[in-house]
Design a protein around this motif. Structure first.
Motif, PDB file in Angstrom:
ATOM      1  N   ASP A  92      31.852  35.318  37.297  1.00 32.96           N
ATOM      2  CA  ASP A  92      31.705  35.944  38.598  1.00 32.96           C
ATOM      3  C   ASP A  92      33.116  36.013  39.161  1.00 32.96           C
ATOM      4  N   VAL A  93      33.629  37.219  39.287  1.00 32.41           N
ATOM      5  CA  VAL A  93      35.033  37.370  39.677  1.00 32.41           C
ATOM      6  C   VAL A  93      35.238  37.456  41.187  1.00 32.41           C
ATOM      7  N   ASP A 126      36.465  26.932  37.201  1.00 34.59           N
ATOM      8  CA  ASP A 126      36.776  27.586  38.467  1.00 34.59           C
ATOM      9  C   ASP A 126      38.262  27.885  38.460  1.00 34.59           C
ATOM     10  N   ASP A 127      38.619  29.154  38.585  1.00 33.94           N
ATOM     11  CA  ASP A 127      40.022  29.538  38.708  1.00 33.94           C
ATOM     12  C   ASP A 127      40.243  29.863  40.174  1.00 33.94           C
ATOM     13  N   GLU A 183      38.496  36.016  45.774  1.00 36.71           N
ATOM     14  CA  GLU A 183      39.023  36.382  44.466  1.00 36.71           C
ATOM     15  C   GLU A 183      38.985  35.224  43.472  1.00 36.71           C
ATOM     16  N   ASP A 184      38.505  34.064  43.887  1.00 33.80           N
ATOM     17  CA  ASP A 184      38.345  32.960  42.952  1.00 33.80           C
ATOM     18  C   ASP A 184      37.347  33.357  41.876  1.00 33.80           C
TER      19      ASP A 184
END
Length: 118
Positions: free
Chosen positions: A13-14, A86-87, A94-95
């Protein structure tokens, strides 16, 4: 029951860090790589048992029922574990959340001319 398939998938999920959206994409990734003709050969794909393991950063935010409903056949058991990624480098909406899925399918192969070699 005999294990007949194991598929792995990854979904993201972007925008929004939605664990369920990422998990559903991981399930789609896993099952679309498979052409499961063996289940139709048995004429009873609805009788298979499907075990799904989903790794996401926040397991409590995953809708297990939605994941189970994403599988087209069988009795589905969903296990959610801490994993994925998680980025948070982009910040805010935008995570990116990544989910990893393992899908195993089992079917009773007794009383069928098709046999598995052990």
């Amino acid at each position: 029951m005999e294990p007949l398939i194991l598929e792995m998938g990854m979904g993201a999920d972007v925008h929004g860090r939605d664990m369920t959206k990422a998990a559903l994409r991981a399930i789609s990734d896993a099952i679309r790589h498979s052409s499961l003709t063996v289940f139709h050969a048995y004429k009873h794909p609805s009788e298979m048992r499907v075990e799904v393991t989903i790794g996401v950063p926040d397991p409590d935010k995953l809708d297990k029922q939605a994941v189970a409903e994403a599988l087209p056949f069988g009795t589905v058991d969903v296990t959610v574990v801490k994993g994925g990624l998680d980025d948070v480098g982009m910040g805010g909406a935008e995570d990116i959340t990544l989910a990893v899925a393992g899908v195993k399918a089992w079917l009773d192969t007794s009383d069928h001319p098709f046999t598995l070699k052990g």
